[in-house]
Write a protein that holds these residues in place. Structure first.
Motif, PDB file in Angstrom:
ATOM      1  N   TYR A 176      51.642  15.136  27.876  1.00 29.36           N
ATOM      2  CA  TYR A 176      50.689  15.424  26.810  1.00 29.36           C
ATOM      3  C   TYR A 176      49.392  15.955  27.441  1.00 29.36           C
ATOM      4  CZ  TYR A 176      48.104  11.158  27.970  1.00 29.36           C
ATOM      5  OH  TYR A 176      47.389  10.202  28.615  1.00 29.36           O
ATOM      6  N   ILE A 177      48.608  16.652  26.625  1.00 26.37           N
ATOM      7  CA  ILE A 177      47.389  17.352  27.094  1.00 26.37           C
ATOM      8  C   ILE A 177      46.176  16.700  26.455  1.00 26.37           C
ATOM      9  CG2 ILE A 177      46.116  19.528  27.094  1.00 26.37           C
ATOM     10  CD1 ILE A 177      48.792  20.977  27.122  1.00 26.37           C
ATOM     11  N   THR A 178      45.175  16.446  27.290  1.00 25.97           N
ATOM     12  CA  THR A 178      43.908  15.894  26.791  1.00 25.97           C
ATOM     13  C   THR A 178      42.771  16.838  27.171  1.00 25.97           C
ATOM     14  OG1 THR A 178      43.570  14.617  28.817  1.00 25.97           O
ATOM     15  CG2 THR A 178      44.724  13.523  26.993  1.00 25.97           C
ATOM     16  N   LYS A 179      41.719  16.839  26.374  1.00 27.55           N
ATOM     17  CA  LYS A 179      40.514  17.632  26.633  1.00 27.55           C
ATOM     18  C   LYS A 179      39.309  16.711  26.583  1.00 27.55           C
ATOM     19  CE  LYS A 179      41.416  20.418  23.262  1.00 27.55           C
ATOM     20  NZ  LYS A 179      41.245  21.530  22.286  1.00 27.55           N
ATOM     21  N   LEU A 180      38.338  17.005  27.453  1.00 26.07           N
ATOM     22  CA  LEU A 180      37.109  16.201  27.489  1.00 26.07           C
ATOM     23  C   LEU A 180      35.933  17.111  27.837  1.00 26.07           C
ATOM     24  CD1 LEU A 180      35.770  13.391  27.327  1.00 26.07           C
ATOM     25  CD2 LEU A 180      36.117  13.205  29.805  1.00 26.07           C
ATOM     26  N   PHE A 181      34.934  17.074  26.987  1.00 25.31           N
ATOM     27  CA  PHE A 181      33.712  17.836  27.218  1.00 25.31           C
ATOM     28  C   PHE A 181      32.586  16.842  27.509  1.00 25.31           C
ATOM     29  CE2 PHE A 181      36.412  20.304  24.469  1.00 25.31           C
ATOM     30  CZ  PHE A 181      36.373  21.582  25.040  1.00 25.31           C
ATOM     31  N   SER A 182      31.887  17.038  28.625  1.00 26.31           N
ATOM     32  CA  SER A 182      30.827  16.101  28.999  1.00 26.31           C
ATOM     33  C   SER A 182      29.637  16.864  29.573  1.00 26.31           C
ATOM     34  CB  SER A 182      31.324  15.078  30.027  1.00 26.31           C
ATOM     35  OG  SER A 182      31.727  15.726  31.232  1.00 26.31           O
ATOM     36  N   GLY A 183      28.486  16.345  29.299  1.00 26.53           N
ATOM     37  CA  GLY A 183      27.243  16.861  29.878  1.00 26.53           C
ATOM     38  C   GLY A 183      26.399  15.706  30.383  1.00 26.53           C
ATOM     39  N   GLU A 184      25.751  15.902  31.512  1.00 27.28           N
ATOM     40  CA  GLU A 184      25.054  14.779  32.126  1.00 27.28           C
ATOM     41  C   GLU A 184      23.756  15.251  32.792  1.00 27.28           C
ATOM     42  OE1 GLU A 184      27.090  11.227  34.324  1.00 27.28           O
ATOM     43  OE2 GLU A 184      26.533  12.719  35.848  1.00 27.28           O
ATOM     44  N   PHE A 185      22.750  14.406  32.698  1.00 30.95           N
ATOM     45  CA  PHE A 185      21.482  14.606  33.401  1.00 30.95           C
ATOM     46  C   PHE A 185      21.330  13.497  34.434  1.00 30.95           C
ATOM     47  CE2 PHE A 185      20.857  16.782  29.409  1.00 30.95           C
ATOM     48  CZ  PHE A 185      20.178  17.932  29.782  1.00 30.95           C
ATOM     49  N   GLN A 186      20.921  13.855  35.640  1.00 34.46           N
ATOM     50  CA  GLN A 186      20.695  12.872  36.694  1.00 34.46           C
ATOM     51  C   GLN A 186      19.252  12.961  37.166  1.00 34.46           C
ATOM     52  OE1 GLN A 186      22.928  15.543  37.731  1.00 34.46           O
ATOM     53  NE2 GLN A 186      24.694  14.719  36.613  1.00 34.46           N
ATOM     54  N   ALA A 187      18.630  11.811  37.326  1.00 34.46           N
ATOM     55  CA  ALA A 187      17.266  11.725  37.851  1.00 34.46           C
ATOM     56  C   ALA A 187      17.250  10.702  38.975  1.00 34.46           C
ATOM     57  CB  ALA A 187      16.279  11.323  36.754  1.00 34.46           C
ATOM     58  N   ALA A 188      16.474  10.998  40.029  1.00 35.13           N
ATOM     59  CA  ALA A 188      16.381  10.090  41.175  1.00 35.13           C
ATOM     60  C   ALA A 188      14.980  10.163  41.758  1.00 35.13           C
ATOM     61  CB  ALA A 188      17.424  10.445  42.234  1.00 35.13           C
ATOM     62  N   TYR A 189      14.560   9.043  42.306  1.00 33.99           N
ATOM     63  CA  TYR A 189      13.228   8.988  42.920  1.00 33.99           C
ATOM     64  C   TYR A 189      13.244   7.949  44.032  1.00 33.99           C
ATOM     65  CZ  TYR A 189       8.253   8.120  43.557  1.00 33.99           C
ATOM     66  OH  TYR A 189       7.011   7.965  44.106  1.00 33.99           O
ATOM     67  N   GLU A 190      12.802   8.358  45.217  1.00 36.99           N
ATOM     68  CA  GLU A 190      12.712   7.437  46.350  1.00 36.99           C
ATOM     69  C   GLU A 190      11.292   6.889  46.414  1.00 36.99           C
ATOM     70  OE1 GLU A 190      13.202   7.230  51.228  1.00 36.99           O
ATOM     71  OE2 GLU A 190      14.034   8.929  50.098  1.00 36.99           O
ATOM     72  N   VAL A 191      11.174   5.577  46.330  1.00 34.30           N
ATOM     73  CA  VAL A 191       9.877   4.918  46.430  1.00 34.30           C
ATOM     74  C   VAL A 191       9.486   4.848  47.913  1.00 34.30           C
ATOM     75  CG1 VAL A 191       8.545   2.857  45.889  1.00 34.30           C
ATOM     76  CG2 VAL A 191      10.397   3.592  44.353  1.00 34.30           C
ATOM     77  N   ASP A 192       8.391   5.494  48.245  1.00 35.92           N
ATOM     78  CA  ASP A 192       7.964   5.576  49.652  1.00 35.92           C
ATOM     79  C   ASP A 192       7.192   4.310  50.026  1.00 35.92           C
ATOM     80  OD1 ASP A 192       7.694   6.653  52.159  1.00 35.92           O
ATOM     81  OD2 ASP A 192       5.991   7.942  51.642  1.00 35.92           O
ATOM     82  N   LEU A 193       7.935   3.218  50.203  1.00 38.45           N
ATOM     83  CA  LEU A 193       7.303   1.930  50.463  1.00 38.45           C
ATOM     84  C   LEU A 193       6.561   1.907  51.800  1.00 38.45           C
ATOM     85  CD1 LEU A 193      10.102  -0.538  49.266  1.00 38.45           C
ATOM     86  CD2 LEU A 193       7.971   0.055  48.091  1.00 38.45           C
ATOM     87  N   TRP A 194       7.114   2.538  52.805  1.00 35.03           N
ATOM     88  CA  TRP A 194       6.582   2.408  54.167  1.00 35.03           C
ATOM     89  C   TRP A 194       5.797   3.643  54.616  1.00 35.03           C
ATOM     90  CZ3 TRP A 194       7.790  -2.374  54.043  1.00 35.03           C
ATOM     91  CH2 TRP A 194       9.002  -2.787  53.505  1.00 35.03           C
ATOM     92  N   GLY A 195       5.733   4.664  53.765  1.00 37.07           N
ATOM     93  CA  GLY A 195       4.966   5.855  54.110  1.00 37.07           C
ATOM     94  C   GLY A 195       5.714   6.877  54.937  1.00 37.07           C
ATOM     95  N   ARG A 196       7.047   6.753  55.029  1.00 33.66           N
ATOM     96  CA  ARG A 196       7.808   7.716  55.835  1.00 33.66           C
ATOM     97  C   ARG A 196       7.674   9.137  55.306  1.00 33.66           C
ATOM     98  NH1 ARG A 196      12.678  10.025  55.305  1.00 33.66           N
ATOM     99  NH2 ARG A 196      13.134   8.756  53.470  1.00 33.66           N
ATOM    100  N   LEU A 197       7.832   9.287  53.999  1.00 30.20           N
ATOM    101  CA  LEU A 197       7.727  10.621  53.409  1.00 30.20           C
ATOM    102  C   LEU A 197       6.284  11.138  53.493  1.00 30.20           C
ATOM    103  CD1 LEU A 197       9.990  10.160  50.243  1.00 30.20           C
ATOM    104  CD2 LEU A 197      10.592  11.164  52.466  1.00 30.20           C
ATOM    105  N   ALA A 198       5.313  10.238  53.329  1.00 28.27           N
ATOM    106  CA  ALA A 198       3.914  10.658  53.437  1.00 28.27           C
ATOM    107  C   ALA A 198       3.596  11.122  54.849  1.00 28.27           C
ATOM    108  CB  ALA A 198       2.995   9.500  53.042  1.00 28.27           C
ATOM    109  N   HIS A 199       4.125  10.427  55.846  1.00 25.88           N
ATOM    110  CA  HIS A 199       3.885  10.843  57.231  1.00 25.88           C
ATOM    111  C   HIS A 199       4.576  12.170  57.528  1.00 25.88           C
ATOM    112  CE1 HIS A 199       3.082   6.365  58.270  1.00 25.88           C
ATOM    113  NE2 HIS A 199       1.950   6.998  58.008  1.00 25.88           N
TER     114      HIS A 199
END
Length: 462
Positions: free
Chosen positions: A121-144
Protein backbone atom coordinates in the motif's frame (compact mmCIF):
# COMPACT_ATOMS: atom_id res chain seq x y z
CA UNK A 1 22.93 27.15 49.80
CA UNK A 2 21.61 26.79 46.25
CA UNK A 3 23.56 29.80 45.07
CA UNK A 4 26.72 28.50 46.75
CA UNK A 5 26.28 25.13 45.13
CA UNK A 6 25.79 26.76 41.72
CA UNK A 7 28.94 28.81 42.24
CA UNK A 8 30.89 25.69 43.14
CA UNK A 9 29.61 23.92 40.04
CA UNK A 10 30.61 26.89 37.88
CA UNK A 11 34.08 26.95 39.41
CA UNK A 12 34.47 23.25 38.91
CA UNK A 13 33.43 23.50 35.29
CA UNK A 14 35.75 26.45 34.74
CA UNK A 15 38.56 24.29 36.07
CA UNK A 16 37.91 21.93 33.16
CA UNK A 17 39.35 24.51 30.75
CA UNK A 18 42.75 23.78 29.26
CA UNK A 19 45.75 25.10 31.17
CA UNK A 20 47.09 28.31 29.58
CA UNK A 21 50.91 28.60 29.65
CA UNK A 22 52.23 31.76 31.29
CA UNK A 23 52.96 34.60 28.88
CA UNK A 24 56.44 35.97 28.30
CA UNK A 25 57.37 39.10 30.20
CA UNK A 26 57.74 42.18 27.94
CA UNK A 27 61.35 43.30 27.45
CA UNK A 28 60.78 46.63 25.72
CA UNK A 29 61.98 50.05 26.84
CA UNK A 30 61.35 53.25 24.88
CA UNK A 31 63.93 56.07 25.21
CA UNK A 32 62.80 59.39 26.59
CA UNK A 33 64.15 61.40 23.65
CA UNK A 34 65.74 60.98 20.24
CA UNK A 35 69.53 60.87 19.95
CA UNK A 36 69.40 63.29 17.00
CA UNK A 37 67.02 66.15 17.69
CA UNK A 38 65.88 68.26 14.69
CA UNK A 39 66.13 72.01 14.70
CA UNK A 40 63.27 73.85 16.35
CA UNK A 41 60.49 74.44 13.78
CA UNK A 42 59.48 77.96 12.82
CA UNK A 43 55.88 78.76 12.00
CA UNK A 44 54.74 75.14 12.06
CA UNK A 45 53.81 74.68 15.71
CA UNK A 46 50.14 74.11 14.89
CA UNK A 47 50.86 71.30 12.44
CA UNK A 48 51.21 67.67 13.37
CA UNK A 49 53.61 65.36 11.65
CA UNK A 50 51.07 62.61 11.18
CA UNK A 51 49.05 64.36 8.49
CA UNK A 52 47.01 62.16 6.23
CA UNK A 53 48.28 63.99 3.15
CA UNK A 54 51.76 64.86 4.36
CA UNK A 55 53.13 65.05 0.80
CA UNK A 56 51.20 68.29 0.26
CA UNK A 57 53.66 69.96 2.65
CA UNK A 58 56.10 70.16 -0.29
CA UNK A 59 53.71 72.50 -2.08
CA UNK A 60 53.99 70.81 -5.48
CA UNK A 61 50.63 70.10 -7.21
CA UNK A 62 52.26 67.62 -9.59
CA UNK A 63 53.73 65.66 -6.67
CA UNK A 64 50.36 65.63 -4.86
CA UNK A 65 48.52 64.46 -7.98
CA UNK A 66 51.06 61.68 -8.54
CA UNK A 67 50.80 60.39 -4.97
CA UNK A 68 46.99 60.50 -5.08
CA UNK A 69 47.02 58.49 -8.31
CA UNK A 70 49.45 55.96 -6.86
CA UNK A 71 47.34 55.49 -3.72
CA UNK A 72 44.28 54.82 -5.85
CA UNK A 73 45.74 52.48 -8.45
CA UNK A 74 48.84 50.88 -6.90
CA UNK A 75 48.61 47.09 -6.87
CA UNK A 76 49.98 46.59 -3.36
CA UNK A 77 47.60 49.16 -1.89
CA UNK A 78 44.63 47.60 -3.69
CA UNK A 79 45.55 44.11 -2.48
CA UNK A 80 45.85 45.42 1.08
CA UNK A 81 42.37 46.96 0.86
CA UNK A 82 40.97 43.67 -0.46
CA UNK A 83 42.50 41.82 2.49
CA UNK A 84 40.71 44.24 4.80
CA UNK A 85 37.44 43.28 3.10
CA UNK A 86 38.29 39.60 3.61
CA UNK A 87 38.95 40.01 7.34
CA UNK A 88 35.83 42.13 7.72
CA UNK A 89 33.85 39.19 6.37
CA UNK A 90 35.66 36.87 8.81
CA UNK A 91 34.63 39.09 11.69
CA UNK A 92 31.02 39.00 10.47
CA UNK A 93 31.20 35.20 10.42
CA UNK A 94 32.57 35.10 13.98
CA UNK A 95 29.84 37.47 15.17
CA UNK A 96 27.21 35.33 13.45
CA UNK A 97 28.26 32.34 15.56
CA UNK A 98 26.96 34.21 18.62
CA UNK A 99 23.51 34.78 17.10
CA UNK A 100 20.58 32.32 17.03
CA UNK A 101 20.09 30.21 13.93
CA UNK A 102 16.77 29.65 12.21
CA UNK A 103 16.06 27.15 9.47
CA UNK A 104 13.09 25.67 7.62
CA UNK A 105 12.43 22.45 5.72
CA UNK A 106 9.51 21.32 3.54
CA UNK A 107 9.35 17.56 2.99
CA UNK A 108 6.77 15.83 0.79
CA UNK A 109 7.14 12.00 1.14
CA UNK A 110 5.45 9.22 -0.86
CA UNK A 111 6.10 5.70 0.48
CA UNK A 112 5.15 2.22 -0.79
CA UNK A 113 5.26 -0.40 1.98
CA UNK A 114 3.78 -3.79 2.85
CA UNK A 115 0.82 -4.27 5.18
CA UNK A 116 0.68 -6.95 7.89
CA UNK A 117 -0.91 -9.34 5.41
CA UNK A 118 1.76 -8.76 2.79
CA UNK A 119 -0.34 -6.55 0.58
CA UNK A 120 1.44 -3.40 -0.66
CA UNK A 121 0.00 0.00 0.00
CA UNK A 122 1.06 3.63 -0.62
CA UNK A 123 1.15 6.41 1.95
CA UNK A 124 1.77 10.15 1.51
CA UNK A 125 2.98 12.64 4.10
CA UNK A 126 3.47 16.37 3.75
CA UNK A 127 5.47 18.10 6.50
CA UNK A 128 7.01 21.49 7.10
CA UNK A 129 9.30 22.36 9.96
CA UNK A 130 11.11 25.35 11.46
CA UNK A 131 14.24 24.84 13.56
CA UNK A 132 15.78 27.39 15.91
CA UNK A 133 18.97 27.01 17.96
CA UNK A 134 21.05 29.20 20.21
CA UNK A 135 24.29 28.48 22.06
CA UNK A 136 24.51 30.24 25.41
CA UNK A 137 28.06 31.59 25.67
CA UNK A 138 28.50 30.82 29.36
CA UNK A 139 32.30 30.91 29.40
CA UNK A 140 32.95 33.56 26.75
CA UNK A 141 34.41 31.23 24.12
CA UNK A 142 32.42 32.75 21.28
CA UNK A 143 33.07 36.27 22.59
CA UNK A 144 36.81 35.61 22.67
CA UNK A 145 36.67 34.22 19.13
CA UNK A 146 34.90 37.40 18.00
CA UNK A 147 37.46 39.52 19.81
CA UNK A 148 40.28 37.67 18.04
CA UNK A 149 38.57 38.25 14.68
CA UNK A 150 38.06 41.96 15.48
CA UNK A 151 41.71 42.37 16.43
CA UNK A 152 42.78 40.55 13.25
CA UNK A 153 40.62 42.95 11.23
CA UNK A 154 42.23 45.92 12.98
CA UNK A 155 45.66 44.43 12.21
CA UNK A 156 44.80 44.14 8.52
CA UNK A 157 43.48 47.71 8.48
CA UNK A 158 46.78 48.84 9.98
CA UNK A 159 48.57 46.78 7.33
CA UNK A 160 46.59 48.58 4.63
CA UNK A 161 47.58 51.90 6.22
CA UNK A 162 51.21 50.77 6.20
CA UNK A 163 50.96 49.81 2.53
CA UNK A 164 49.50 53.21 1.66
CA UNK A 165 52.20 54.99 3.65
CA UNK A 166 54.89 52.93 1.93
CA UNK A 167 53.67 53.48 -1.63
CA UNK A 168 53.09 57.19 -0.95
CA UNK A 169 56.68 57.50 0.27
CA UNK A 170 57.95 55.55 -2.75
CA UNK A 171 56.01 57.83 -5.10
CA UNK A 172 57.23 61.01 -3.39
CA UNK A 173 60.83 59.80 -3.31
CA UNK A 174 60.65 58.72 -6.93
CA UNK A 175 59.26 62.08 -8.02
CA UNK A 176 61.95 63.98 -6.10
CA UNK A 177 64.64 61.79 -7.65
CA UNK A 178 63.12 62.52 -11.07
CA UNK A 179 63.32 66.27 -10.44
CA UNK A 180 66.93 65.77 -9.34
CA UNK A 181 67.71 64.02 -12.64
CA UNK A 182 65.96 66.83 -14.51
CA UNK A 183 68.17 69.36 -12.72
CA UNK A 184 71.28 67.34 -13.56
CA UNK A 185 70.21 67.23 -17.20
CA UNK A 186 69.77 71.02 -17.21
CA UNK A 187 73.22 71.37 -15.66
CA UNK A 188 74.74 69.02 -18.25
CA UNK A 189 73.21 71.03 -21.08
CA UNK A 190 74.40 74.32 -19.57
CA UNK A 191 77.87 72.82 -19.13
CA UNK A 192 77.82 71.65 -22.72
CA UNK A 193 77.12 75.22 -23.85
CA UNK A 194 80.05 76.51 -21.78
CA UNK A 195 82.33 73.79 -23.13
CA UNK A 196 81.22 74.73 -26.64
CA UNK A 197 82.29 78.32 -25.99
CA UNK A 198 85.62 77.17 -24.60
CA UNK A 199 86.12 74.85 -27.58
CA UNK A 200 85.50 77.64 -30.06
CA UNK A 201 87.85 79.96 -28.20
CA UNK A 202 90.56 77.29 -28.12
CA UNK A 203 90.05 76.65 -31.82
CA UNK A 204 90.38 80.33 -32.70
CA UNK A 205 93.51 80.70 -30.60
CA UNK A 206 94.98 77.59 -32.21
CA UNK A 207 94.17 78.79 -35.72
CA UNK A 208 95.77 82.19 -35.02
CA UNK A 209 98.86 80.45 -33.62
CA UNK A 210 98.33 81.76 -30.10
CA UNK A 211 98.13 78.29 -28.54
CA UNK A 212 99.10 74.75 -29.47
CA UNK A 213 96.91 72.07 -31.02
CA UNK A 214 97.06 70.20 -27.70
CA UNK A 215 94.93 72.79 -25.92
CA UNK A 216 92.38 72.77 -28.72
CA UNK A 217 92.14 68.95 -28.53
CA UNK A 218 91.73 69.13 -24.76
CA UNK A 219 88.83 71.55 -25.15
CA UNK A 220 87.34 69.26 -27.79
CA UNK A 221 87.64 66.26 -25.46
CA UNK A 222 85.94 68.12 -22.62
CA UNK A 223 83.11 69.13 -24.94
CA UNK A 224 82.60 65.52 -26.01
CA UNK A 225 82.69 64.34 -22.39
CA UNK A 226 79.93 66.82 -21.50
CA UNK A 227 77.89 65.75 -24.53
CA UNK A 228 78.22 62.11 -23.49
CA UNK A 229 76.46 62.71 -20.18
CA UNK A 230 73.25 64.02 -21.76
CA UNK A 231 71.94 60.75 -23.29
CA UNK A 232 72.91 58.90 -20.11
CA UNK A 233 70.80 61.25 -18.00
CA UNK A 234 67.96 61.08 -20.52
CA UNK A 235 67.95 57.29 -20.17
CA UNK A 236 67.86 57.54 -16.37
CA UNK A 237 64.97 60.00 -16.59
CA UNK A 238 63.04 57.65 -18.87
CA UNK A 239 63.66 54.71 -16.51
CA UNK A 240 62.49 56.77 -13.53
CA UNK A 241 59.32 57.85 -15.34
CA UNK A 242 58.54 54.24 -16.24
CA UNK A 243 59.11 53.15 -12.62
CA UNK A 244 56.69 55.81 -11.39
CA UNK A 245 54.14 54.79 -14.03
CA UNK A 246 54.39 51.18 -12.87
CA UNK A 247 53.99 52.29 -9.25
CA UNK A 248 50.82 54.15 -10.26
CA UNK A 249 49.45 51.05 -11.99
CA UNK A 250 49.62 52.56 -15.48
CA UNK A 251 51.52 51.93 -18.70
CA UNK A 252 55.00 53.45 -19.20
CA UNK A 253 54.85 57.11 -20.11
CA UNK A 254 55.89 60.64 -19.18
CA UNK A 255 55.29 62.05 -15.71
CA UNK A 256 53.97 65.56 -15.20
CA UNK A 257 56.36 67.98 -13.48
CA UNK A 258 55.72 70.80 -11.08
CA UNK A 259 58.29 72.74 -9.09
CA UNK A 260 61.95 72.59 -10.00
CA UNK A 261 64.48 71.05 -7.65
CA UNK A 262 65.63 74.48 -6.46
CA UNK A 263 62.02 75.47 -5.71
CA UNK A 264 61.39 72.37 -3.59
CA UNK A 265 62.35 72.45 0.07
CA UNK A 266 61.97 69.90 2.87
CA UNK A 267 59.22 70.90 5.33
CA UNK A 268 60.24 71.77 8.85
CA UNK A 269 59.22 68.73 10.83
CA UNK A 270 58.27 69.04 14.51
CA UNK A 271 59.18 65.75 16.13
CA UNK A 272 57.67 64.65 19.44
CA UNK A 273 58.81 62.11 21.98
CA UNK A 274 59.66 58.55 20.92
CA UNK A 275 56.61 57.22 22.82
CA UNK A 276 54.31 59.07 20.41
CA UNK A 277 55.71 56.87 17.66
CA UNK A 278 53.72 53.96 19.13
CA UNK A 279 50.46 55.77 18.30
CA UNK A 280 51.43 56.77 14.76
CA UNK A 281 53.20 53.96 12.94
CA UNK A 282 50.77 51.54 11.29
CA UNK A 283 53.22 48.62 11.42
CA UNK A 284 53.41 48.99 15.20
CA UNK A 285 49.62 49.18 15.36
CA UNK A 286 49.41 46.01 13.29
CA UNK A 287 51.84 44.18 15.60
CA UNK A 288 49.85 45.34 18.65
CA UNK A 289 46.53 44.16 17.19
CA UNK A 290 48.10 40.85 16.16
CA UNK A 291 49.28 40.36 19.74
CA UNK A 292 45.79 41.16 21.07
CA UNK A 293 44.24 38.71 18.59
CA UNK A 294 46.67 35.99 19.68
CA UNK A 295 45.80 36.54 23.34
CA UNK A 296 42.08 36.28 22.63
CA UNK A 297 42.72 33.19 20.50
CA UNK A 298 44.47 31.46 23.41
CA UNK A 299 41.44 32.01 25.65
CA UNK A 300 38.99 30.84 22.98
CA UNK A 301 41.04 27.69 22.34
CA UNK A 302 41.40 26.77 26.02
CA UNK A 303 37.63 27.10 26.56
CA UNK A 304 36.84 24.31 24.09
CA UNK A 305 37.08 21.87 27.02
CA UNK A 306 34.26 23.62 28.86
CA UNK A 307 30.66 22.39 28.47
CA UNK A 308 28.58 23.95 25.71
CA UNK A 309 24.96 24.80 26.55
CA UNK A 310 22.59 24.87 23.56
CA UNK A 311 18.89 25.71 23.37
CA UNK A 312 16.80 24.23 20.56
CA UNK A 313 13.22 24.64 19.41
CA UNK A 314 11.35 22.93 16.57
CA UNK A 315 7.89 23.64 15.27
CA UNK A 316 6.06 22.34 12.23
CA UNK A 317 2.98 20.85 10.69
CA UNK A 318 2.12 17.56 8.99
CA UNK A 319 -0.75 16.09 6.97
CA UNK A 320 -1.23 13.06 4.72
CA UNK A 321 -3.16 15.22 2.25
CA UNK A 322 -1.72 18.27 0.52
CA UNK A 323 -4.97 20.27 0.69
CA UNK A 324 -5.22 19.62 4.43
CA UNK A 325 -1.55 20.49 4.77
CA UNK A 326 -2.37 23.93 3.38
CA UNK A 327 -5.64 24.51 5.23
CA UNK A 328 -5.96 22.25 8.26
CA UNK A 329 -2.63 20.62 9.15
CA UNK A 330 -1.60 18.98 12.39
CA UNK A 331 0.76 21.22 14.37
CA UNK A 332 3.77 19.74 16.16
CA UNK A 333 6.46 21.31 18.29
CA UNK A 334 9.43 20.43 20.44
CA UNK A 335 11.58 22.50 22.82
CA UNK A 336 14.78 21.28 24.42
CA UNK A 337 18.16 22.10 25.85
CA UNK A 338 21.45 20.27 25.68
CA UNK A 339 24.68 20.32 27.61
CA UNK A 340 27.68 18.82 25.84
CA UNK A 341 31.11 18.49 27.38
CA UNK A 342 34.20 16.61 26.23
CA UNK A 343 35.30 13.84 28.59
CA UNK A 344 38.56 12.75 27.01
CA UNK A 345 40.18 13.97 23.78
CA UNK A 346 43.68 12.62 24.16
CA UNK A 347 45.10 16.05 24.96
CA UNK A 348 44.08 17.61 21.62
CA UNK A 349 42.66 20.85 23.08
CA UNK A 350 45.59 21.25 25.48
CA UNK A 351 48.02 20.86 22.59
CA UNK A 352 46.08 23.43 20.57
CA UNK A 353 46.15 25.77 23.58
CA UNK A 354 49.91 25.34 23.94
CA UNK A 355 50.34 26.10 20.24
CA UNK A 356 48.15 29.20 20.51
CA UNK A 357 50.13 30.35 23.55
CA UNK A 358 53.37 29.92 21.62
CA UNK A 359 51.91 32.04 18.82
CA UNK A 360 50.94 34.65 21.43
CA UNK A 361 54.52 34.79 22.72
CA UNK A 362 55.83 35.00 19.14
CA UNK A 363 53.51 37.96 18.56
CA UNK A 364 54.89 39.67 21.66
CA UNK A 365 58.49 39.23 20.49
CA UNK A 366 57.52 40.43 16.99
CA UNK A 367 55.84 43.50 18.49
CA UNK A 368 58.95 44.38 20.49
CA UNK A 369 61.14 43.91 17.41
CA UNK A 370 58.81 46.10 15.32
CA UNK A 371 59.04 48.91 17.88
CA UNK A 372 62.83 48.67 18.07
CA UNK A 373 63.15 48.67 14.29
CA UNK A 374 60.88 51.73 14.11
CA UNK A 375 63.03 53.58 16.64
CA UNK A 376 66.15 52.76 14.61
CA UNK A 377 64.50 53.95 11.40
CA UNK A 378 63.56 57.28 12.96
CA UNK A 379 67.02 57.76 14.46
CA UNK A 380 68.66 56.99 11.12
CA UNK A 381 66.32 59.33 9.25
CA UNK A 382 66.88 62.17 11.73
CA UNK A 383 70.64 61.70 11.54
CA UNK A 384 70.61 61.50 7.74
CA UNK A 385 68.56 64.69 7.41
CA UNK A 386 70.75 66.57 9.86
CA UNK A 387 74.08 65.45 8.36
CA UNK A 388 72.98 65.97 4.78
CA UNK A 389 71.94 69.52 5.60
CA UNK A 390 75.34 70.12 7.20
CA UNK A 391 77.02 68.65 4.13
CA UNK A 392 74.98 70.95 1.91
CA UNK A 393 76.31 73.98 3.81
CA UNK A 394 79.86 72.81 3.23
CA UNK A 395 79.09 72.17 -0.41
CA UNK A 396 77.79 75.73 -0.83
CA UNK A 397 81.10 77.06 0.49
CA UNK A 398 83.01 74.69 -1.78
CA UNK A 399 81.01 75.75 -4.82
CA UNK A 400 81.54 79.45 -4.09
CA UNK A 401 85.30 78.86 -3.93
CA UNK A 402 85.24 76.84 -7.15
CA UNK A 403 83.27 79.56 -8.96
CA UNK A 404 85.76 82.23 -7.92
CA UNK A 405 88.64 79.97 -8.94
CA UNK A 406 87.11 79.52 -12.38
CA UNK A 407 86.61 83.26 -12.81
CA UNK A 408 90.29 83.96 -12.06
CA UNK A 409 91.54 81.07 -14.20
CA UNK A 410 89.41 82.19 -17.16
CA UNK A 411 90.70 85.77 -16.95
CA UNK A 412 94.31 84.55 -16.71
CA UNK A 413 93.86 82.29 -19.71
CA UNK A 414 92.20 84.90 -21.91
CA UNK A 415 94.86 87.48 -21.02
CA UNK A 416 97.65 85.03 -21.77
CA UNK A 417 98.95 84.58 -18.24
CA UNK A 418 98.07 80.87 -17.94
CA UNK A 419 97.41 77.80 -20.04
CA UNK A 420 94.02 76.34 -20.79
CA UNK A 421 94.73 73.52 -18.33
CA UNK A 422 94.15 75.89 -15.41
CA UNK A 423 90.73 76.91 -16.70
CA UNK A 424 89.90 73.32 -17.59
CA UNK A 425 90.75 72.13 -14.10
CA UNK A 426 88.65 74.95 -12.57
CA UNK A 427 85.71 74.02 -14.83
CA UNK A 428 85.87 70.42 -13.68
CA UNK A 429 86.00 71.43 -10.03
CA UNK A 430 82.97 73.70 -10.36
CA UNK A 431 81.04 71.11 -12.35
CA UNK A 432 81.68 68.43 -9.71
CA UNK A 433 80.56 70.85 -6.99
CA UNK A 434 77.37 71.62 -8.93
CA UNK A 435 76.60 67.94 -9.44
CA UNK A 436 77.19 67.26 -5.76
CA UNK A 437 74.93 70.18 -4.85
CA UNK A 438 72.06 68.78 -6.91
CA UNK A 439 72.59 65.29 -5.54
CA UNK A 440 72.67 66.58 -1.98
CA UNK A 441 69.49 68.55 -2.52
CA UNK A 442 67.74 65.45 -3.84
CA UNK A 443 69.03 63.40 -0.93
CA UNK A 444 67.88 65.98 1.61
CA UNK A 445 64.39 65.95 0.12
CA UNK A 446 64.44 62.15 0.06
CA UNK A 447 65.60 62.05 3.69
CA UNK A 448 62.66 64.23 4.70
CA UNK A 449 60.30 61.79 2.96
CA UNK A 450 61.98 58.89 4.76
CA UNK A 451 61.52 60.70 8.06
CA UNK A 452 57.83 61.27 7.34
CA UNK A 453 57.45 57.55 6.60
CA UNK A 454 59.50 56.47 9.63
CA UNK A 455 57.39 58.61 11.96
CA UNK A 456 54.15 57.25 10.55
CA UNK A 457 53.16 60.47 8.81
CA UNK A 458 50.09 60.12 6.66
CA UNK A 459 48.54 57.32 8.67
CA UNK A 460 46.32 59.05 11.20
CA UNK A 461 46.38 62.40 12.95
CA UNK A 462 47.15 62.47 16.67
Amino acid sequence: MKRSAAACVALALAGCAARIPAALEPQLSVPEQWRSQPAAPTGLASRTLAEREWWQAYGDPALSALVDRVLEHNTDARLARLRVAEFRARLAAAEANRAPTLGATLTPVRTRTLAYNGAPYITKLFSGEFQAAYEVDLWGRLAHASEAAAQSLAAEQANADAAQLSVAALAANGYLQLRGLDAQLDLARATLDLREQSRRLAQRQFETGYTSRLEWLQAQAEYEAAAEQIPQLQRQISDQENALSLLAGSSPGPVARGKTLDELAPPEIPVGLPSSLLRRRPDIARAAHTLAAARAGVRATSEQLLPAFRLTATGGMQSPDFSKFLHDPTFLWRVGAGLAAPIWDGGRVQAQTDAAAAQRDQSLVAYEQTVRAALVEVENSLTALQRLQEQSVQNDARRATAAETLRIARNRYRNGYASYLEELDAQRTLFNADVTRLQLRSRVLGASVDLYRALGGGWAAD
